[in-house]
Write a protein that holds these residues in place. Structure first.
Motif, PDB file in Angstrom:
ATOM      1  N   THR A  69       7.953  -4.914  11.740  1.00  0.00           N
ATOM      2  CA  THR A  69       6.744  -5.728  11.653  1.00  0.00           C
ATOM      3  C   THR A  69       5.999  -5.454  10.359  1.00  0.00           C
ATOM      4  O   THR A  69       5.628  -4.311  10.074  1.00  0.00           O
ATOM      5  N   VAL A  70       5.790  -6.510   9.590  1.00  0.00           N
ATOM      6  CA  VAL A  70       4.946  -6.449   8.399  1.00  0.00           C
ATOM      7  C   VAL A  70       3.523  -6.673   8.891  1.00  0.00           C
ATOM      8  O   VAL A  70       3.234  -7.702   9.511  1.00  0.00           O
ATOM      9  N   PRO A  71       2.604  -5.713   8.656  1.00  0.00           N
ATOM     10  CA  PRO A  71       1.244  -5.857   9.180  1.00  0.00           C
ATOM     11  C   PRO A  71       0.501  -7.056   8.594  1.00  0.00           C
ATOM     12  O   PRO A  71       0.744  -7.462   7.452  1.00  0.00           O
ATOM     13  N   ALA A  72      -0.400  -7.610   9.388  1.00  0.00           N
ATOM     14  CA  ALA A  72      -1.158  -8.799   8.995  1.00  0.00           C
ATOM     15  C   ALA A  72      -1.894  -8.616   7.670  1.00  0.00           C
ATOM     16  O   ALA A  72      -1.941  -9.528   6.845  1.00  0.00           O
ATOM     17  N   GLU A  73      -2.437  -7.412   7.456  1.00  0.00           N
ATOM     18  CA  GLU A  73      -3.224  -7.194   6.231  1.00  0.00           C
ATOM     19  C   GLU A  73      -2.387  -7.255   4.960  1.00  0.00           C
ATOM     20  O   GLU A  73      -2.930  -7.380   3.860  1.00  0.00           O
ATOM     21  N   ALA A  74      -1.061  -7.215   5.089  1.00  0.00           N
ATOM     22  CA  ALA A  74      -0.185  -7.260   3.915  1.00  0.00           C
ATOM     23  C   ALA A  74       0.310  -8.672   3.613  1.00  0.00           C
ATOM     24  O   ALA A  74       0.989  -8.890   2.605  1.00  0.00           O
ATOM     25  N   THR A  75      -0.033  -9.638   4.470  1.00  0.00           N
ATOM     26  CA  THR A  75       0.454 -11.004   4.262  1.00  0.00           C
ATOM     27  C   THR A  75      -0.653 -11.898   3.708  1.00  0.00           C
ATOM     28  O   THR A  75      -1.838 -11.633   3.914  1.00  0.00           O
ATOM     29  N   VAL A  76      -0.259 -12.939   3.024  1.00  0.00           N
ATOM     30  CA  VAL A  76      -1.209 -13.863   2.406  1.00  0.00           C
ATOM     31  C   VAL A  76      -2.109 -14.525   3.445  1.00  0.00           C
ATOM     32  O   VAL A  76      -3.314 -14.655   3.237  1.00  0.00           O
ATOM     33  N   CYS A  77      -1.547 -14.924   4.580  1.00  0.00           N
ATOM     34  CA  CYS A  77      -2.307 -15.642   5.605  1.00  0.00           C
ATOM     35  C   CYS A  77      -2.991 -14.735   6.623  1.00  0.00           C
ATOM     36  O   CYS A  77      -3.734 -15.222   7.475  1.00  0.00           O
ATOM     37  N   VAL A  83      10.280  -9.278  12.369  1.00  0.00           N
ATOM     38  CA  VAL A  83      11.705  -9.525  12.170  1.00  0.00           C
ATOM     39  C   VAL A  83      12.447  -8.874  13.327  1.00  0.00           C
ATOM     40  O   VAL A  83      12.346  -7.669  13.535  1.00  0.00           O
ATOM     41  N   CYS A  84      13.174  -9.683  14.088  1.00  0.00           N
ATOM     42  CA  CYS A  84      13.971  -9.194  15.216  1.00  0.00           C
ATOM     43  C   CYS A  84      15.429  -9.128  14.774  1.00  0.00           C
ATOM     44  O   CYS A  84      15.946 -10.089  14.202  1.00  0.00           O
ATOM     45  N   VAL A  94      13.075 -14.364  12.088  1.00  0.00           N
ATOM     46  CA  VAL A  94      11.773 -14.115  11.476  1.00  0.00           C
ATOM     47  C   VAL A  94      10.732 -14.934  12.235  1.00  0.00           C
ATOM     48  O   VAL A  94      10.918 -16.137  12.457  1.00  0.00           O
ATOM     49  N   CYS A  95       9.641 -14.281  12.642  1.00  0.00           N
ATOM     50  CA  CYS A  95       8.586 -14.945  13.405  1.00  0.00           C
ATOM     51  C   CYS A  95       7.215 -14.601  12.823  1.00  0.00           C
ATOM     52  O   CYS A  95       7.010 -13.494  12.340  1.00  0.00           O
ATOM     53  N   ALA A  96       6.306 -15.544  12.934  1.00  0.00           N
ATOM     54  CA  ALA A  96       4.908 -15.268  12.620  1.00  0.00           C
ATOM     55  C   ALA A  96       4.254 -14.769  13.898  1.00  0.00           C
ATOM     56  O   ALA A  96       4.411 -15.376  14.958  1.00  0.00           O
ATOM     57  N   LEU A 119       7.439 -15.634   3.575  1.00  0.00           N
ATOM     58  CA  LEU A 119       8.650 -15.955   4.316  1.00  0.00           C
ATOM     59  C   LEU A 119       9.872 -15.828   3.411  1.00  0.00           C
ATOM     60  O   LEU A 119      10.887 -15.241   3.815  1.00  0.00           O
ATOM     61  N   ALA A 120       9.781 -16.336   2.203  1.00  0.00           N
ATOM     62  CA  ALA A 120      10.906 -16.254   1.264  1.00  0.00           C
ATOM     63  C   ALA A 120      11.261 -14.807   0.957  1.00  0.00           C
ATOM     64  O   ALA A 120      12.444 -14.451   0.871  1.00  0.00           O
ATOM     65  N   SER A 121      10.265 -13.965   0.823  1.00  0.00           N
ATOM     66  CA  SER A 121      10.505 -12.549   0.550  1.00  0.00           C
ATOM     67  C   SER A 121      11.261 -11.886   1.696  1.00  0.00           C
ATOM     68  O   SER A 121      12.231 -11.135   1.481  1.00  0.00           O
ATOM     69  N   VAL A 122      10.849 -12.166   2.927  1.00  0.00           N
ATOM     70  CA  VAL A 122      11.514 -11.583   4.100  1.00  0.00           C
ATOM     71  C   VAL A 122      12.939 -12.122   4.218  1.00  0.00           C
ATOM     72  O   VAL A 122      13.895 -11.356   4.413  1.00  0.00           O
TER      73      VAL A 122
END
Length: 166
Positions: A69-77, A83-84, A94-96, A119-122
């Motif tokens: 899990t990429v934490p929310a504070e690290a994402t643009v939105c 990622v499962c 990949v899920c939001a 998303l592209a990065s992941v």
């Protein structure tokens, strides 16, 4: 970044991996190799997003190996990215926010909850590490394979088959 395989090719791959004799993991399952690749994925996501990522792995009684899990504070939105990773064929999803929180990544993007570049990065990390990215929309479609009798629910999905619990 586009996922390189078409929906028909991905569905054919899911059918190829589906063996009712091996529900939780395939005959060729190498736990150490999956753990190593999962560790590489977590390290790559941490490097790409510049933060520690939560990693859950070795999920018991499930065909899912783990989640990063990429934490929310690290994402643009400001929405976390999950990622499962399946125990089957290096499948990854990949899920939001969480699996099922949106109808898929496109829906999350349209609602302003998932940035294209994030998303592209992941997806790039997954592809470069040898994972096959399967869209959430595909795994949420009706499952029609030979393992149907072993899956829970009135309407089993491909999610149930390759990421669900038994």
């Amino acid at each position: 970044m586009q996922v390189t395989e078409s929906g028909a090719d991905l569905l054919a791959l899911l059918r190829e991996l589906d063996d009712p004799q091996w529900l939780e993991w395939p005959t060729s399952y190498d736990r150490s190799a999956v753990a190593a690749r999962f560790g590489e994925l977590v390290a790559r996501l941490e490097g790409d997003f510049g933060v520690p990522c939560v990693a859950e792995q070795d999920t018991q009684d499930s065909s899912e190996y783990g989640r990063a899990t990429v934490p929310a504070e690290a994402t643009v939105c400001g929405t976390r990215i999950v990622v499962c990773v399946s125990k089957f064929g290096s499948l990854a999803l990949v899920c939001a926010e969480n699996p099922g929180a949106y109808l898929g990544t496109q829906d999350a993007q349209e609602e302003g909850e998932l940035d294209d570049a994030d998303l592209a990065s992941v997806e790039r990390a997954l592809v470069e590490l040898g994972f096959t990215v399967v869209p959430e929309e595909l795994v949420e479609s009706d499952y029609d394979g030979p393992s149907r009798a072993h899956l829970y629910g009135q309407r089993p999905t491909w999610w149930d088959r390759f990421f669900g619990t038994f």
